[in-house]
Structures are given as structure tokens and as C-alpha cells.
Design an enzyme around this catalytic site. Structure first.
Site, PDB file in Angstrom:
ATOM      1  N   HIS A 386       0.841  -1.194   0.000  1.00 58.27           N
ATOM      2  CA  HIS A 386       0.000   0.000   0.000  1.00 58.27           C
ATOM      3  C   HIS A 386       0.877   1.245   0.000  1.00 58.27           C
ATOM      4  CE1 HIS A 386      -2.977   2.802   2.220  1.00 58.27           C
ATOM      5  NE2 HIS A 386      -3.356   2.692   0.956  1.00 58.27           N
ATOM      6  N   GLU A 388       0.023   4.977   0.481  1.00 53.65           N
ATOM      7  CA  GLU A 388      -0.827   6.162   0.716  1.00 53.65           C
ATOM      8  C   GLU A 388       0.081   7.384   0.645  1.00 53.65           C
ATOM      9  OE1 GLU A 388      -4.293   6.926   1.361  1.00 53.65           O
ATOM     10  OE2 GLU A 388      -3.273   8.825   0.962  1.00 53.65           O
ATOM     11  N   GLU A 457      -8.770   7.149  -4.627  1.00 55.26           N
ATOM     12  CA  GLU A 457      -8.839   8.594  -4.882  1.00 55.26           C
ATOM     13  C   GLU A 457      -8.171   8.887  -6.235  1.00 55.26           C
ATOM     14  OE1 GLU A 457      -7.105   7.672  -1.812  1.00 55.26           O
ATOM     15  OE2 GLU A 457      -9.103   7.251  -1.095  1.00 55.26           O
ATOM     16  N   GLU A 481     -16.210   0.829   2.065  1.00 52.67           N
ATOM     17  CA  GLU A 481     -15.656   1.411   3.288  1.00 52.67           C
ATOM     18  C   GLU A 481     -16.633   2.381   3.959  1.00 52.67           C
ATOM     19  OE1 GLU A 481     -12.093   3.138   1.717  1.00 52.67           O
ATOM     20  OE2 GLU A 481     -13.078   4.965   1.045  1.00 52.67           O
TER      21      GLU A 481
HETATM   22  C1  NOJ Z   1      -8.966   5.568   1.535  1.00 52.04           C
HETATM   23  C2  NOJ Z   1      -9.006   4.300   0.767  1.00 52.04           C
HETATM   24  O1  NOJ Z   1     -10.149   4.201  -0.031  1.00 52.04           O
HETATM   25  C3  NOJ Z   1      -8.935   3.147   1.745  1.00 52.04           C
HETATM   26  O2  NOJ Z   1      -9.085   1.930   1.053  1.00 52.04           O
HETATM   27  C4  NOJ Z   1      -7.663   3.217   2.504  1.00 52.04           C
HETATM   28  O3  NOJ Z   1      -7.681   2.218   3.488  1.00 52.04           O
HETATM   29  C5  NOJ Z   1      -7.488   4.571   3.171  1.00 52.04           C
HETATM   30  N1  NOJ Z   1      -7.740   5.637   2.275  1.00 52.04           N
HETATM   31  C6  NOJ Z   1      -6.080   4.751   3.720  1.00 52.04           C
HETATM   32  O4  NOJ Z   1      -5.181   4.878   2.675  1.00 52.04           O
END
Ligand code: NOJ
Length: 681
Positions: A386, A388, A457, A481
Site C-alpha cells: 500500500h 498512501e 482517490e 468502506e
Molecule cells: C482511503 C481508501 O479508499 C482506503 O481503502 C484506505 O484504506 C485509506 N484511504 C487509507 O489509505
């Protein structure tokens, strides 16, 4: 491109028959789809270039303006004339490495109209139009020329003057939110639209479906649609700006994305959507065998339920031990991937403002990345890393090569990116030219290191997966989510049957289905509040695997929530890569039923979902090959099921079927049905 079977119609040679711009109109230039039903007409009226579209002789788009305004130059709009046109046709069928459908026919006729300005600075450009049986696409191509070298476009003037005040399903493009694609859909007549995102799906009063979108978005901002002025039905292209308001900056030559208008007589013909794929260049990745459609699990739902954290501490989810548990679970159930969020340094504190703190190579001390990738490999399971960014583009781009080189060396072939932030890159729009450039850079760099991307996003899908099949899935809408985030967050029962006919016409979505603990008991909190949990039955969670296409499908719940649940077998069995897709029926926001055939196997799956109303569909299995027997394994809403009061019961049954069979698909309020149809050995 094949030689033209069309007669060339001569027009005045370039510049020789210049007339005062405002005093003449030219006779129209036309291109027709191969089946003769879609016709695009281009002409000049009072010096303005306009296009219009008809289907079966009925107007779809009335004469609509084209052109540009610039910050540093006069508009390219008013003193135009068509100098010449050329026609060609094209018919080729190509194979997707993965997708909703294996074989795609690109059959179209193209018209290229050379347009010249009759006054200084005498610029010229090509207006290219392609007419397909399932819609049309057009774009502007401005070659390098003395009249326009460096440019700053302040507006693209493309309009879509809809012939009819149809019903539109839309999300707004002007909401000041962290990610503005994650909204519930609204519905209303075209004339009431304000500022909306594409794909924009509309149902016209004659029953025709029209979808405005774009294809091959490269080094240009994303297109939104600004709503009509007054009572008109004319939508206008609205490009996401740079922070200083300029929409596009660059140096000629400039080739814009294709503006697409998908047109279907029946709702069943909207999927599989291949128009945008056909308007993207062929794959640049020669050997795509490392790109693997797959089901995956993840250290993820726990963070959204608040039982785990991304950050370090007692609830840290991404520990070595926990990841081994997820790898074991994936291996035992035939899932090829384990997504791990919170494995890398940078999550402590307020991670949304941590842009520059994130490392994409360094793990938390309680997470042993090399040991875990090796352990996963020994069990046939890959780690999905991941990334982010919290919108910190410079921080991410600085580390891109190092990070991807590391992942490649460890055998990591998949990443999930994220851009949770109000703006990206310190004040730029999520959707402007800056962000488009960044996302392309990530895709191309990832391809270089044998890595596939699942972007959250993201910028909306414009078919880039054809050119870069490592661009596999993305979010770009409200996913599962939201159902974990409490009373105001959840998705209402109609949400997914709107998504299918709107967002999903862009391309795959990482929705993350498969929550079987719909009461969210794992949180320990009393989630009896209807809105504070998935507003679906369990059977609908299963059906979403078939309905909402993604080559990466998550079994999103906590592993322990699958234990002892017979219906989990469907999630183990369901395929993620399809040879054929057939929509069996639907109404936007009410219901949809889809059948898909697995690649390289005589096996079909059906997914059907409904909104808050119970309904029953009578479905013919005439899509099955004749003369063979199949077993249908049915996961239906059980007796008394209802998303609100009784979401858990799933009735599992088996029956023998053939292509002559019909099936009654009965769905509870907020329910659904999932069916596996496999050949009798
Ligand atoms: C938003 C994402 O849609 C989600 O899947 C993720 O866990 C969180 N951001 C943290 O990056």
C-alpha cells in the site's frame, strides 16, 4: 488504417476561398457508423465549428459549439472554415489480457476535418471524429505551427446540446471534499444539472441511453460538465484547472482526449463498455503474463472498523504475525494476494497531513517485509503493497523508482495507491493536468518494474488499461468502506444498482465486496442502527462480485468472519476474469442482473441485486451453449431476509439447468442473488 472506401468530397483548398467569417455557412460534412445508425455531422455556422449527432434518424445532440479560449492568445472559435476532409474505415478485433470481455471489435468510420482560421493568426487544426455502432468520439489535434506554439488554454468550448430533456444520474464536480468522486448519486432532468462528473448517464424520453465521457486522458485535465444556462439542455466541457486557473498548458502539437458519447437503444447494451477502450492506443506492454487478475484479502477492514490502526501501537494491524495469518488464510482459500496497509513508516500522528513523512521503502519495526514476501511466495500468495501519499506528490515521485525497485526485487507485483487529501501536490486539483501527469507517471514507472496498480482517490478511468494493462483497478466512487463509518457514512440500498450504470461505465472498480458480518459485530459496538452498517443482505454482498467488475476483487471482511459460513464458498469460487458479459436486465437505481462467462472454462456466474424493494426476475439461460448440462449453485436471500431487519439468511441450493432453462431470481428488500453455473463433468 485501411484505405478509404469513401469518396473524398472536395472543399476549398486551404486559405484559397477565405470569406468574411460571419457571412457564410458551409454545407455539412458527415460520418456514419458501420451499421448506419449513428451519424455525426460537422459544419461551420457563422464562422463557428459545430457538430451534431443523430441515431436512427433522431437527434441526440443538436448543433453544438467547438473551440478553445486561451490566456495568451485570441480564441480559436469564431472565424473558422473547413478546408478539407478525409474519410477512412477500420475493422479489427483485438484481445484483452484481462477484462469484462475477452475479444473487442473496433469497427468504426473516421472523418478528419481540416479546420482553418480565416483571420490572423490563421491557426489550423484537425477535428477527428469516429463513428462506432455503440457511440461516437471526437477530438482536436493542433499541430505545431507559428500561430500557436506555447499555449495556455483557459477553456475548452466543447458543448453537448442534448436534443431531449432526459433523466440524468449524476454526482457533482464542485464539492469541496477530500475526494469529490465519493458521493451519493442524484437524479434529475438534464436541464437541472449544475456541474457534474462523467461518465454522465442519461435516459432520453424515447428510451435511448446516452453516456458522455472521455477516452485517452493524457497530459490534459479531466473533463467535467457544466450545466445548462437557463432552461437549455446544453452541457459544456469544464476542465479541472491548475491552481492559477489555467486549464491546460503546453507546447504544440496538442492532441486532446476523445470526447465520447456512448449510445444504446437498450439498457442491456451499455455493458460491456468498449468505446473508450477502442479510443486508446494498443498495449505498450508486450508480455502481460505477470499481470494477474486475482482475489485478495487485506489488513484493511479492521482499520475502517477501528479495531486495528495503520499507525504503530498496540492495535497496529500490519505486524509480521498478523500478516502471516492473512497469508495462511489466503493460501487456504485460493486467494492470490494480501493487501497490507500501515506497513510503512509515516502513519503516526495525523496521517492525512503527513504528506512528507511517508516512506515507501521503510517498514515499521514490527513488520518484516522481506520475510513476509518470502513466506507468501512459498504459499503462492503475493503481498499487495500500500502506498498512501496523502496527496504528497513530490514525496512520492522522489521515491518512486527506489520503492518499485525494492518491490520488484522482493517479487511484489501489485500496489494500491492512495491520495487522501483536499488537494494534491500542494494546492493542485486532484483532477487537473498536474494530477493526470502524476498518475500516468506512476502507471508507466510501475510497468517498468513489473507492477500493477490499484488506485484509490484516482482520476476517473478513461480506458488507459488498454495501453497500460498494469492499470488494473481503481476506486473513484463510494465503496464499501463507507458502510463502516457510522450513521452518516453508509451507502443506501439503491447505490450499487446506480453505480453499475454510471461509474462502472468508466471501468473496473475496487469496491471491496464480501462483508458477511453485516452487523459489524467485530467492532463490539452496538451496530443495530440500520444506517451504520452495510445496508444489504448477505446474498447481495455475494452478488456484488459478479455485478461490480474488477480484475482485483477483495474478500473484504476479517478472515474470522468467514469461518463457518457456507456462503463463503461462493467467494472462493467466483471468477475475476471474463470471456463474455451479458446484462440480463436492469433499471438504474432499481435492479440489475448480469451473467458473465469465465475465461478458458465452461463456467458462468450470475449476479443480481435490487434496491430497497423486493423483486423477482424471470431469467432465460439461453446464453448457455446448447445441448449441455450444467449445475447451478444458487445463493439466494433466505426466508424472511430483509436488509433492514434480517440480512443474514442465505438459502443455498442446487439444480440442473440447460440453455432451455429459466430461473426465477427472487430478491429480498436490499437483497440479491449469486449463482455459479458449472458444466456437469
Ligand atoms: C482511503 C481508501 O479508499 C482506503 O481503502 C484506505 O484504506 C485509506 N484511504 C487509507 O489509505
Amino acid at each position: 488504417m485501411n484505405a478509404s472506401p469513401f469518396a473524398r468530397r472536395s472543399a476549398c483548398a486551404l486559405l484559397l476561398c477565405a470569406l468574411p467569417a460571419a457571412s457564410y455557412s458551409q454545407s455539412p460534412f458527415r460520418v456514419t457508423s458501420p451499421d448506419g445508425r449513428n451519424i455525426v455531422t460537422v459544419n461551420v455556422r457563422q464562422g463557428a465549428l459545430v457538430y451534431s449527432v443523430t441515431r436512427n434518424g433522431d437527434n441526440v445532440v443538436l448543433p453544438s459549439r467547438l473551440g478553445f479560449t486561451f490566456r495568451n492568445a485570441p480564441p480559436l472559435r469564431d472565424s473558422l472554415r473547413i478546408a478539407s476532409e478525409t474519410h477512412s474505415s477500420f475493422d479489427e478485433t483485438w484481445t484483452q489480457p484481462w477484462g469484462e470481455v475477452a475479444r473487442v471489435r473496433d469497427h468504426h468510420n473516421e472523418m478528419r476535418v481540416e479546420v482553418a482560421e480565416t483571420t490572423a493568426p490563421n491557426r489550423h487544426f484537425t477535428f477527428a471524429v469516429r463513428a462506432f455502432d455503440d457511440g461516437i468520439g471526437f477530438r482536436y489535434e493542433l499541430p505545431a505551427q507559428p500561430g500557436i506554439t506555447d499555449y495556455e488554454i483557459s477553456d475548452e468550448l466543447t458543448e453537448f446540446a442534448l436534443a431531449d430533456n432526459g433523466r440524468a444520474w449524476w454526482i457533482a464536480s464542485n464539492r469541496p471534499r477530500l475526494d469529490r468522486s465519493e458521493q451519493l448519486f442524484s437524479e434529475g432532468p438534464v436541464s437541472t444539472l449544475d456541474s457534474v462528473q462523467t461518465p454522465l448517464t442519461m435516459e432520453m424520453t424515447n428510451g435511448t441511453y446516452v453516456v458522455i465521457h472521455e477516452a485517452n486522458l493524457v497530459d490534459y485535465p479531466r473533463m467535467f460538465l457544466a450545466g445548462p444556462r437557463m432552461e437549455s439542455r446544453t452541457l459544456r466541457a469544464a476542465l479541472a484547472p491548475w491552481a492559477d486557473g489555467v486549464k491546460v498548458r503546453g507546447h504544440t502539437p496538442l492532441v486532446t482526449p476523445w470526447r465520447t458519447i456512448q449510445i444504446a437503444d437498450r439498457i442491456e447494451d451499455l455493458h460491456p463498455q468498449v468505446l473508450t477502450l477502442n479510443l486508446n492506443p494498443p498495449s505498450k506492454i508486450a508480455d502481460t503474463r505477470w499481470i494477474t487478475p486475482q482475489k485478495y484479502v487485506g489488513i484493511w477492514w479492521g482499520m475502517h472498523l477501528n479495531t486495528m490502526t495503520w499507525s504503530s501501537g498496540p492495535k497496529h494491524g500490519a505486524t509480521t504475525e498478523n500478516t502471516r495469518r492473512y497469508i495462511d488464510f489466503a493460501a487456504a482459500n485460493g486467494f492470490k494476494g494480501v493487501l497490507v496497509e500501515g506497513w510503512n513508516l509515516g502513519w503516526d500522528g495525523n496521517w492525512i497531513s503527513n504528506q512528507n513523512a511517508f516512506s515507501f521503502t521503510q517498514s515499521y519495526p514490527d513488520y518484516d517485509l522481506p520475510a513476509l514476501t518470502a513466506y507468501g511466495k512459498s504459499k503462492g500468495v503475493g503481498i499487495i503493497a500500500h502506498n498512501e501519499t496523502s496527496g504528497g506528490i513530490a514525496n512520492y515521485e522522489r521515491q518512486l523508482d527506489d520503492a518499485f525497485r525494492l518491490y520488484q526485487s522482493l517479487g511484489i507485483h501489485n500496489i494500491k495507491t492512495g491520495y487522501v487529501a483536499d488537494t494534491v501536490g500542494g494546492g493542485q486539483s486532484h483532477y487537473g493536468q498536474f494530477a493526470v501527469r502524476h498518475h500516468r507517471k506512476v502507471i508507466e514507472t510501475a510497468a517498468k518494474y513489473g507492477i500493477a496498480v490499484d488506485a484509490h482517490e484516482p482520476i476517473h478511468d478513461t480506458g488507459e488499461r488498454r495501453t497500460w494493462p498494469n492499470m488494473m483497478s481503481r476506486e473513484g466512487a463510494r465503496g464499501q468502506e463507507y458502510n463502516a463509518w457510522g450513521a452518516e457514512g453508509g451507502n443506501p440500498p439503491e447505490h450499487e444498482s446506480i453505480l453499475f450504470f454510471t461509474r462502472m461505465l468508466g471501468g473496473p472498480m475496487d469496491f471491496t465486496p464480501g462483508i458477511l458480518d453485516v452487523y459489524l459485530k467485530a467492532t463490539g459496538a452496538p451496530h443495530s442502527l440500520e444506517e451504520a452498517r452495510p445496508r444489504t443482505t448477505v446474498a447481495k454482498q455475494l452478488a456484488l462480485y459478479v455485478v461490480l467488475y474488477s480484475p482485483l476483487q477483495m474478500a473484504a471482511d476479517l478472515p474470522e468472519n468467514y469461518a463457518g459460513r457456507p456462503e463463503f464458498q461462493f467467494i472462493r469460487d467466483v471468477a475475476v476474469d471474463w470471456d463474455t458479459t451479458r446484462v440480463l436486465g436492469g433499471r438504474i437505481g432499481e435492479y440489475v442482473a448480469v451473467a458473465r462467462k469465465t475465461r478458458d472454462k465452461d463456467e458462468w456466474f450470475i449476479g443480481a441485486i435490487t434496491n430497497a424493494s423486493a423483486r423477482s426476475l424471470d431469467v432465460a439461460l439461453d446464453f448457455l451453449p446448447r445441448g449441455r448440462s450444467y449445475v447451478a449453485e444458487v445463493y439466494a436471500d433466505g426466508p424472511g431476509a430483509n436488509w433492514r431487519t434480517n440480512p443474514l439468511p442465505v438459502a443455498i441450493s442446487r439444480r440442473t439447468v440447460t440453455s432451455a432453462s429459466r430461473m426465477e431470481i427472487a430478491m429480498a428488500p436490499g437483497g440479491g442473488q449469486a449463482i455459479r453455473i458449472r458444466a456437469v463433468p
